[in-house]
Design a protein around this motif. Structure first.
Motif, PDB file in Angstrom:
ATOM      1  N   ASN A 157      -5.185  -2.222  13.499  1.00  0.00           N
ATOM      2  CA  ASN A 157      -5.693  -3.517  14.235  1.00  0.00           C
ATOM      3  C   ASN A 157      -6.675  -4.129  13.076  1.00  0.00           C
ATOM      4  OD1 ASN A 157      -7.685  -1.320  14.452  1.00  0.00           O
ATOM      5  ND2 ASN A 157      -8.111  -1.971  16.688  1.00  0.00           N
ATOM      6  N   LEU A 158      -7.255  -5.467  13.446  1.00  0.00           N
ATOM      7  CA  LEU A 158      -8.294  -5.966  12.726  1.00  0.00           C
ATOM      8  C   LEU A 158      -9.593  -5.046  12.763  1.00  0.00           C
ATOM      9  CD1 LEU A 158      -7.873  -9.624  14.401  1.00  0.00           C
ATOM     10  CD2 LEU A 158      -7.581  -8.916  11.788  1.00  0.00           C
ATOM     11  N   GLY A 159     -10.075  -4.977  11.571  1.00  0.00           N
ATOM     12  CA  GLY A 159     -11.335  -4.171  11.489  1.00  0.00           C
ATOM     13  C   GLY A 159     -11.035  -2.572  11.454  1.00  0.00           C
ATOM     14  N   ALA A 160      -9.893  -2.082  11.361  1.00  0.00           N
ATOM     15  CA  ALA A 160      -9.569  -0.820  11.394  1.00  0.00           C
ATOM     16  C   ALA A 160     -10.000  -0.104   9.893  1.00  0.00           C
ATOM     17  CB  ALA A 160      -7.893  -0.498  11.291  1.00  0.00           C
ATOM     18  N   GLY A 161      -9.878  -0.776   8.823  1.00  0.00           N
ATOM     19  CA  GLY A 161     -10.481  -0.254   7.529  1.00  0.00           C
ATOM     20  C   GLY A 161      -9.252  -0.495   6.564  1.00  0.00           C
ATOM     21  N   LYS A 162      -8.286  -1.339   6.681  1.00  0.00           N
ATOM     22  CA  LYS A 162      -7.353  -1.168   5.534  1.00  0.00           C
ATOM     23  C   LYS A 162      -7.976  -1.690   4.175  1.00  0.00           C
ATOM     24  CE  LYS A 162      -5.012  -4.298   8.291  1.00  0.00           C
ATOM     25  NZ  LYS A 162      -5.830  -4.156   9.395  1.00  0.00           N
ATOM     26  N   THR A 163      -8.645  -2.650   4.252  1.00  0.00           N
ATOM     27  CA  THR A 163      -9.421  -3.102   2.981  1.00  0.00           C
ATOM     28  C   THR A 163     -10.331  -2.198   2.544  1.00  0.00           C
ATOM     29  OG1 THR A 163      -8.811  -5.547   3.440  1.00  0.00           O
ATOM     30  CG2 THR A 163     -10.455  -5.074   1.699  1.00  0.00           C
ATOM     31  N   THR A 164     -10.887  -1.466   3.336  1.00  0.00           N
ATOM     32  CA  THR A 164     -12.047  -0.691   2.815  1.00  0.00           C
ATOM     33  C   THR A 164     -11.190   0.620   2.214  1.00  0.00           C
ATOM     34  OG1 THR A 164     -13.559  -1.283   4.538  1.00  0.00           O
ATOM     35  CG2 THR A 164     -13.719   0.844   3.634  1.00  0.00           C
ATOM     36  N   PHE A 165     -10.215   1.114   2.551  1.00  0.00           N
ATOM     37  CA  PHE A 165      -9.400   2.036   2.333  1.00  0.00           C
ATOM     38  C   PHE A 165      -8.967   1.623   0.851  1.00  0.00           C
ATOM     39  CE2 PHE A 165      -4.933   3.135   1.081  1.00  0.00           C
ATOM     40  CZ  PHE A 165      -5.134   4.371   0.778  1.00  0.00           C
ATOM     41  N   THR A 166      -8.350   0.530   0.668  1.00  0.00           N
ATOM     42  CA  THR A 166      -8.135  -0.232  -0.756  1.00  0.00           C
ATOM     43  C   THR A 166      -9.013  -0.348  -1.546  1.00  0.00           C
ATOM     44  OG1 THR A 166      -6.329  -1.840   0.710  1.00  0.00           O
ATOM     45  CG2 THR A 166      -6.785  -2.149  -1.651  1.00  0.00           C
ATOM     46  N   GLN A 167     -10.212  -0.450  -1.100  1.00  0.00           N
ATOM     47  CA  GLN A 167     -11.388  -0.641  -2.228  1.00  0.00           C
ATOM     48  C   GLN A 167     -11.634   0.990  -2.842  1.00  0.00           C
ATOM     49  OE1 GLN A 167     -14.198  -2.110   0.589  1.00  0.00           O
ATOM     50  NE2 GLN A 167     -14.119  -4.009  -0.276  1.00  0.00           N
ATOM     51  N   PHE A 168     -11.567   1.830  -1.988  1.00  0.00           N
ATOM     52  CA  PHE A 168     -11.665   3.180  -2.419  1.00  0.00           C
ATOM     53  C   PHE A 168     -10.605   3.610  -3.299  1.00  0.00           C
ATOM     54  CE2 PHE A 168     -14.978   3.482   0.779  1.00  0.00           C
ATOM     55  CZ  PHE A 168     -16.031   4.702   0.261  1.00  0.00           C
ATOM     56  N   LEU A 169      -9.506   3.282  -3.064  1.00  0.00           N
ATOM     57  CA  LEU A 169      -8.111   3.491  -3.629  1.00  0.00           C
ATOM     58  C   LEU A 169      -8.246   2.869  -5.189  1.00  0.00           C
ATOM     59  CD1 LEU A 169      -5.275   4.973  -3.640  1.00  0.00           C
ATOM     60  CD2 LEU A 169      -4.580   2.896  -2.639  1.00  0.00           C
ATOM     61  N   LEU A 170      -8.593   1.699  -5.213  1.00  0.00           N
ATOM     62  CA  LEU A 170      -8.304   1.160  -6.472  1.00  0.00           C
ATOM     63  C   LEU A 170      -9.399   1.516  -7.424  1.00  0.00           C
ATOM     64  CD1 LEU A 170      -6.478  -0.788  -4.928  1.00  0.00           C
ATOM     65  CD2 LEU A 170      -7.525  -2.571  -6.603  1.00  0.00           C
TER      66      LEU A 170
ATOM     67  N   TYR B 219      -0.741  -4.887  -6.720  1.00  0.00           N
ATOM     68  CA  TYR B 219      -0.836  -6.153  -5.866  1.00  0.00           C
ATOM     69  C   TYR B 219      -1.090  -5.736  -4.145  1.00  0.00           C
ATOM     70  CZ  TYR B 219       1.517  -8.100  -9.849  1.00  0.00           C
ATOM     71  OH  TYR B 219       1.789  -8.405 -11.080  1.00  0.00           O
ATOM     72  N   HIS B 220      -2.269  -6.605  -3.722  1.00  0.00           N
ATOM     73  CA  HIS B 220      -2.791  -6.097  -2.385  1.00  0.00           C
ATOM     74  C   HIS B 220      -2.309  -7.531  -1.480  1.00  0.00           C
ATOM     75  CE1 HIS B 220      -6.321  -5.415   0.226  1.00  0.00           C
ATOM     76  NE2 HIS B 220      -5.284  -5.105   0.763  1.00  0.00           N
ATOM     77  N   PHE B 221      -1.295  -7.094  -0.675  1.00  0.00           N
ATOM     78  CA  PHE B 221      -0.857  -8.373   0.383  1.00  0.00           C
ATOM     79  C   PHE B 221      -1.464  -8.274   1.788  1.00  0.00           C
ATOM     80  CE2 PHE B 221       2.587  -7.435  -2.894  1.00  0.00           C
ATOM     81  CZ  PHE B 221       3.002  -8.975  -2.933  1.00  0.00           C
ATOM     82  N   ASP B 222      -1.546  -9.394   2.131  1.00  0.00           N
ATOM     83  CA  ASP B 222      -2.103  -9.694   3.602  1.00  0.00           C
ATOM     84  C   ASP B 222      -0.831 -10.356   4.153  1.00  0.00           C
ATOM     85  OD1 ASP B 222      -2.725 -10.289   6.388  1.00  0.00           O
ATOM     86  OD2 ASP B 222      -4.905  -9.620   5.574  1.00  0.00           O
ATOM     87  N   LEU B 223       0.128  -9.757   4.978  1.00  0.00           N
ATOM     88  CA  LEU B 223       1.152 -10.831   5.508  1.00  0.00           C
ATOM     89  C   LEU B 223       0.688 -11.042   7.075  1.00  0.00           C
ATOM     90  CD1 LEU B 223       4.228  -8.759   4.524  1.00  0.00           C
ATOM     91  CD2 LEU B 223       2.930 -10.601   3.159  1.00  0.00           C
ATOM     92  N   TYR B 224      -0.264 -11.208   7.459  1.00  0.00           N
ATOM     93  CA  TYR B 224      -0.775 -11.433   8.578  1.00  0.00           C
ATOM     94  C   TYR B 224      -0.585 -12.932   9.294  1.00  0.00           C
ATOM     95  CZ  TYR B 224      -3.859 -11.734  13.069  1.00  0.00           C
ATOM     96  OH  TYR B 224      -4.279 -11.877  14.255  1.00  0.00           O
ATOM     97  N   ARG B 225      -0.732 -13.778   8.288  1.00  0.00           N
ATOM     98  CA  ARG B 225      -0.576 -15.331   8.696  1.00  0.00           C
ATOM     99  C   ARG B 225       0.920 -15.699   8.402  1.00  0.00           C
ATOM    100  NH1 ARG B 225      -4.188 -17.477   4.667  1.00  0.00           N
ATOM    101  NH2 ARG B 225      -3.557 -19.697   5.675  1.00  0.00           N
ATOM    102  N   LEU B 226       1.586 -14.886   7.897  1.00  0.00           N
ATOM    103  CA  LEU B 226       2.942 -15.466   7.539  1.00  0.00           C
ATOM    104  C   LEU B 226       3.927 -15.201   8.669  1.00  0.00           C
ATOM    105  CD1 LEU B 226       3.665 -13.960   4.105  1.00  0.00           C
ATOM    106  CD2 LEU B 226       2.687 -16.257   4.835  1.00  0.00           C
ATOM    107  N   LYS B 227       4.706 -16.148   9.351  1.00  0.00           N
ATOM    108  CA  LYS B 227       5.300 -16.302  10.668  1.00  0.00           C
ATOM    109  C   LYS B 227       6.784 -15.679  10.344  1.00  0.00           C
ATOM    110  CE  LYS B 227       1.673 -18.464  12.130  1.00  0.00           C
ATOM    111  NZ  LYS B 227       0.654 -17.516  12.362  1.00  0.00           N
ATOM    112  N   ASN B 228       7.310 -15.843   9.242  1.00  0.00           N
ATOM    113  CA  ASN B 228       8.744 -15.381   9.313  1.00  0.00           C
ATOM    114  C   ASN B 228       8.963 -14.786   7.787  1.00  0.00           C
ATOM    115  OD1 ASN B 228       9.481 -17.564   7.612  1.00  0.00           O
ATOM    116  ND2 ASN B 228       9.324 -18.797   9.577  1.00  0.00           N
ATOM    117  N   ILE B 229      10.242 -14.332   7.571  1.00  0.00           N
ATOM    118  CA  ILE B 229      10.610 -13.683   6.554  1.00  0.00           C
ATOM    119  C   ILE B 229      10.725 -14.848   5.286  1.00  0.00           C
ATOM    120  CG2 ILE B 229      13.175 -13.904   6.899  1.00  0.00           C
ATOM    121  CD1 ILE B 229      11.095 -10.876   5.293  1.00  0.00           C
TER     122      ILE B 229
END
Length: 135
Positions: free
Chosen positions: A32-45, A73-83
């Motif tokens: 969910n929003l604020g779960a830590g996805k980007t924070t994890f990515t920062q540590f990983l990179l 490449y780090h994607f955020d597909l949240y705003r995309l509505k369809n394939i």
């Protein structure tokens, strides 16, 4: 693999355990929003040797980072509505030319991954901690 973390520094242990398990060039990040996805990515990179500043690709859709092993490449597909919107950003070319593609909010694209090998990480924010599963 399962993890339960209570503070931001605990992401390092998660990364330390996951890096040796990365066998595929696609990593789906769910949470969910604020779960830590980007924070994890920062540590990983950082651990993968990137000196780039890592930020959320919420508005840019995709951020590119350099590492000694190749492009990430780090994607955020949240705003995309369809394939179709996913294909419009050229996701297949990114997947073909990367060391790793990290995809936040992958649900709009997930069916298209059928037959491809990838990892999935789910993060659940319980309020007091983060419960993480990695496959």
């Amino acid at each position: 693999m399962q993890f339960n973390i209570h503070k931001i520094e605990d992401w390092q242990e998660v990364v330390d355990n996951i890096i040796p398990q990365l066998q595929h060039n696609i990593l789906l990040l769910k949470g969910n929003l604020g779960a830590g996805k980007t924070t994890f990515t920062q540590f990983l990179l950082k651990d993968l040797g990137s000196e780039d500043e890592v930020s959320s690709p919420t508005y840019s859709i995709v951020n590119e980072y350099n590492t000694p092993k190749g492009k990430i490449y780090h994607f955020d597909l949240y705003r995309l509505k369809n394939i179709e919107e996913v294909y419009d950003i050229g996701i297949e070319e990114y997947l073909d030319n990367s060391f790793l593609c990290i995809i936040e909010w992958p649900e709009v694209y997930e069916e298209e991954l059928y037959g491809l090998k990838y990892h999935t990480m789910s993060i659940m924010n319980t309020g007091e901690s983060r419960e993480i599963s990695f496959d």
